[in-house]
Design a protein around this motif. Structure first.
Motif, short mmCIF file in Angstrom:
data_model
loop_
_atom_site.label_atom_id
_atom_site.label_comp_id
_atom_site.label_asym_id
_atom_site.label_seq_id
_atom_site.Cartn_x
_atom_site.Cartn_y
_atom_site.Cartn_z
N SER A 64 -10.85 1.00 -11.88
CA SER A 64 -11.75 0.92 -10.73
C SER A 64 -13.19 1.15 -11.15
CB SER A 64 -11.34 1.94 -9.66
OG SER A 64 -12.04 1.72 -8.48
N SER A 112 0.81 -1.22 0.00
CA SER A 112 0.00 0.00 0.00
C SER A 112 0.84 1.27 0.00
CB SER A 112 -0.96 0.01 1.20
OG SER A 112 -0.26 0.05 2.42
N GLY A 154 -14.70 -0.38 -0.87
CA GLY A 154 -13.37 0.12 -1.22
C GLY A 154 -12.43 -1.06 -1.42
N TRP A 181 -8.10 -2.02 -2.84
CA TRP A 181 -6.84 -1.66 -3.48
C TRP A 181 -6.01 -2.93 -3.63
CZ3 TRP A 181 -2.47 -2.97 -0.95
CH2 TRP A 181 -2.53 -3.07 0.44
N THR A 216 -6.78 6.27 -3.55
CA THR A 216 -7.61 6.01 -2.38
C THR A 216 -7.71 7.29 -1.56
OG1 THR A 216 -5.75 5.29 -1.02
CG2 THR A 216 -6.93 3.58 -2.24
N THR A 217 -8.67 7.33 -0.67
CA THR A 217 -8.85 8.53 0.15
C THR A 217 -8.31 8.35 1.56
OG1 THR A 217 -11.06 7.82 0.81
CG2 THR A 217 -10.90 9.27 -1.11
#
Length: 126
Positions: A121, A22, A77, A79, A31-32
């Motif tokens: 995405s 990550s 969400g 990733w 991503t937030t």
């Protein structure tokens, strides 16, 4: 579980690998909630915080941790680390998690959001 993936709860032994994956600037950019870099302590704190908020968080595992998929109050969400992208893992994991959320968790609706410059995405959500 999917034909290729195990979706499982995070383990302490995952922290270093997931922190490394990550810390990829592309993960943070799309991503937030993930900083760059994402040190192990920050990742561990985030996972604890998500668990305490009753978010459903699962490690995407194809024999090794490849990323995270979760459903919380803000929607779905996910990733993936760089080596797992482009294989359909996010679509597969998100689909399985949604089936679980609609069934066992009795969710009536799941939302998701993507950045405009993240067509991969958008395909997952579609």
């Amino acid at each position: 579980m999917t034909p290729r993936l195990r979706l499982r709860a995070p383990r302490p032994s995952d922290i270093a690998t997931l922190a490394e994956l990550s810390s990829d600037p592309d993960v943070a950019r799309m991503t937030t909630r993930i900083p760059n870099p994402n040190p192990p302590d920050a990742l561990r704190d985030a996972l604890v915080s998500m668990a305490m908020a009753d978010e459903l968080v699962r490690v995407i595992d194809d024999g090794a941790p490849q990323g995270i998929c979760g459903i919380g109050p803000r929607g779905i969400g996910y990733w993936l680390g760089a080596r797992a992208r482009g294989r359909g893992y996010a679509r597969e994991a998100a689909g399985a998690l949604c089936v679980h959320a609609f069934g066992a968790l009795r969710r009536g609706r799941i939302e998701g959001a993507v950045f405009a410059d993240n067509p991969a995405s958008l395909r997952v959500l579609t």
